[in-house]
Write a protein that holds these residues in place. Structure first.
Motif, PDB file in Angstrom:
ATOM      1  N   ASN A   5       6.588  -1.376   8.628  1.00  0.00           N
ATOM      2  CA  ASN A   5       7.241  -2.620   9.051  1.00  0.00           C
ATOM      3  C   ASN A   5       6.345  -3.846   8.946  1.00  0.00           C
ATOM      4  O   ASN A   5       6.748  -4.942   9.351  1.00  0.00           O
ATOM      5  CB  ASN A   5       7.738  -2.487  10.491  1.00  0.00           C
ATOM      6  N   LEU A   6       5.120  -3.704   8.416  1.00  0.00           N
ATOM      7  CA  LEU A   6       4.130  -4.780   8.290  1.00  0.00           C
ATOM      8  C   LEU A   6       3.724  -5.368   9.639  1.00  0.00           C
ATOM      9  O   LEU A   6       3.305  -6.522   9.734  1.00  0.00           O
ATOM     10  CB  LEU A   6       4.639  -5.891   7.361  1.00  0.00           C
ATOM     11  N   GLN A   7       3.834  -4.587  10.690  1.00  0.00           N
ATOM     12  CA  GLN A   7       3.386  -5.033  12.009  1.00  0.00           C
ATOM     13  C   GLN A   7       1.857  -5.017  12.055  1.00  0.00           C
ATOM     14  O   GLN A   7       1.209  -4.067  11.636  1.00  0.00           O
ATOM     15  CB  GLN A   7       3.934  -4.124  13.106  1.00  0.00           C
ATOM     16  N   SER A  15       8.556  -9.094   4.858  1.00  0.00           N
ATOM     17  CA  SER A  15       7.574  -9.851   4.083  1.00  0.00           C
ATOM     18  C   SER A  15       6.562 -10.484   5.021  1.00  0.00           C
ATOM     19  O   SER A  15       6.840 -10.702   6.206  1.00  0.00           O
ATOM     20  CB  SER A  15       8.253 -10.931   3.226  1.00  0.00           C
ATOM     21  N   LEU A  16       5.394 -10.800   4.475  1.00  0.00           N
ATOM     22  CA  LEU A  16       4.314 -11.339   5.279  1.00  0.00           C
ATOM     23  C   LEU A  16       3.409 -12.176   4.393  1.00  0.00           C
ATOM     24  O   LEU A  16       3.000 -11.737   3.314  1.00  0.00           O
ATOM     25  CB  LEU A  16       3.514 -10.189   5.910  1.00  0.00           C
ATOM     26  N   GLN A  17       3.117 -13.395   4.828  1.00  0.00           N
ATOM     27  CA  GLN A  17       2.144 -14.238   4.141  1.00  0.00           C
ATOM     28  C   GLN A  17       0.897 -14.324   5.012  1.00  0.00           C
ATOM     29  O   GLN A  17       0.959 -14.769   6.159  1.00  0.00           O
ATOM     30  CB  GLN A  17       2.689 -15.642   3.868  1.00  0.00           C
ATOM     31  N   THR A  60      -0.552   3.176   7.189  1.00  0.00           N
ATOM     32  CA  THR A  60      -1.422   2.020   7.362  1.00  0.00           C
ATOM     33  C   THR A  60      -1.644   1.295   6.040  1.00  0.00           C
ATOM     34  O   THR A  60      -1.635   1.894   4.964  1.00  0.00           O
ATOM     35  CB  THR A  60      -2.793   2.409   7.938  1.00  0.00           C
ATOM     36  N   ILE A  61      -1.855  -0.020   6.162  1.00  0.00           N
ATOM     37  CA  ILE A  61      -2.266  -0.874   5.055  1.00  0.00           C
ATOM     38  C   ILE A  61      -3.496  -1.636   5.523  1.00  0.00           C
ATOM     39  O   ILE A  61      -3.473  -2.273   6.575  1.00  0.00           O
ATOM     40  CB  ILE A  61      -1.171  -1.885   4.664  1.00  0.00           C
TER      41      ILE A  61
END
Length: 254
Positions: A193-195, A146-148, A168-169
């Motif tokens: 992995n939202l890196q 998760s990421l805020q 990619t995002i």
């Protein structure tokens, strides 16, 4: 445009080209199955204004993800940066087996604001987007990461673009105002992995951004200019310039 009935027709069609102009026109394709989702989601007057109002994404050749945002009968006010079952809006999604029309999985996530959605990543996971919070989930709904994302302003909208063929995002934040060019915050993340891969600020259009593992493409000047640069660094170069606002959201397919 509001979704009138939340009914989705899935059909196969053959294209037939007449040999000459006098030949009869081909018949319109007919649906082989209609899947009505009103009972799964909500009536039109209970849909939340969202961008988009509803959307679909293929999970596999025979599975389709469908979602929308609904208002529930709750009088408990929402708490900033915290999602609760009593929140007045919920993002509802289903995964449909297109072969038999059956619902395989159901999801129900409380949400805030008007920027909510769930997409299928290149790796086959779910990316849940609720305002400025991103959550990477397994196809069964198990949290992976998760990421805020910090906002520059409380009024900022967060727009998320998931590549269907690359890991990619692309995320863009900002407020669209008539008082000069907007200041937007943009970033690219690894969809496995939202890196964080890259972050920058510019005055491009808030809603329009696409990213590969090597390049960034954005529209600017009110969807009249399409620009590109390398992901890591370098100047922006013009790809396309239009006299009217006719450039849409770019998406990398390779």
């Amino acid at each position: 445009m509001p979704l009138r009935s939340l009914s989705f027709a899935v059909f196969l069609a053959c294209l037939w080209f007449p040999r000459n102009a006098s030949a009869p026109a081909p018949e319109s394709p007919k649906p082989i199955r209609t899947i009505d989702l009103k009972s799964e989601f909500c009536a039109e007057d209970l849909q939340q204004y969202n961008i988009p109002v509803a959307s679909t994404d293929f999970v596999s050749d025979d599975e389709l993800l469908v979602y929308t945002v609904c208002r529930i009968s709750s009088t408990v006010p929402a708490t900033r940066d915290k999602f609760q079952a009593t929140d007045p809006y919920h993002l509802k999604a289903v995964i449909i087996n297109l072969k038999n029309g059956e619902i395989e999985r159901r999801f129900n996530w409380p949400t805030h604001g008007k920027g909510s959605g769930v997409r299928v990543t290149h790796a086959g996971d779910l990316l849940l987007h609720r305002d400025n919070v991103l959550e990477l989930l397994s196809m069964e709904g198990r949290l992976i990461q998760s990421l805020q994302i910090a906002k520059m302003s409380l009024d900022d909208n967060t727009f998320v673009s998931v590549s269907p063929t690359i890991d990619t995002i692309a995320v863009s934040q900002g407020s669209e105002t008539a008082e000069g060019p907007p200041v937007t915050s943009a970033a690219v993340y690894n969809s496995r992995n939202l890196q964080l891969l890259q972050h920058w600020e510019d005055n491009a259009d808030v809603r329009s951004i696409g990213a590969s593992t090597g390049w960034i493409v954005r529209s600017a000047t009110g969807n009249r200019l399409l620009v590109i640069r390398k992901l890591s660094t370098g100047p922006w170069k013009t790809l396309l310039k239009e006299s009217t606002a006719s450039i849409g959201v770019p998406v990398f397919i390779d």
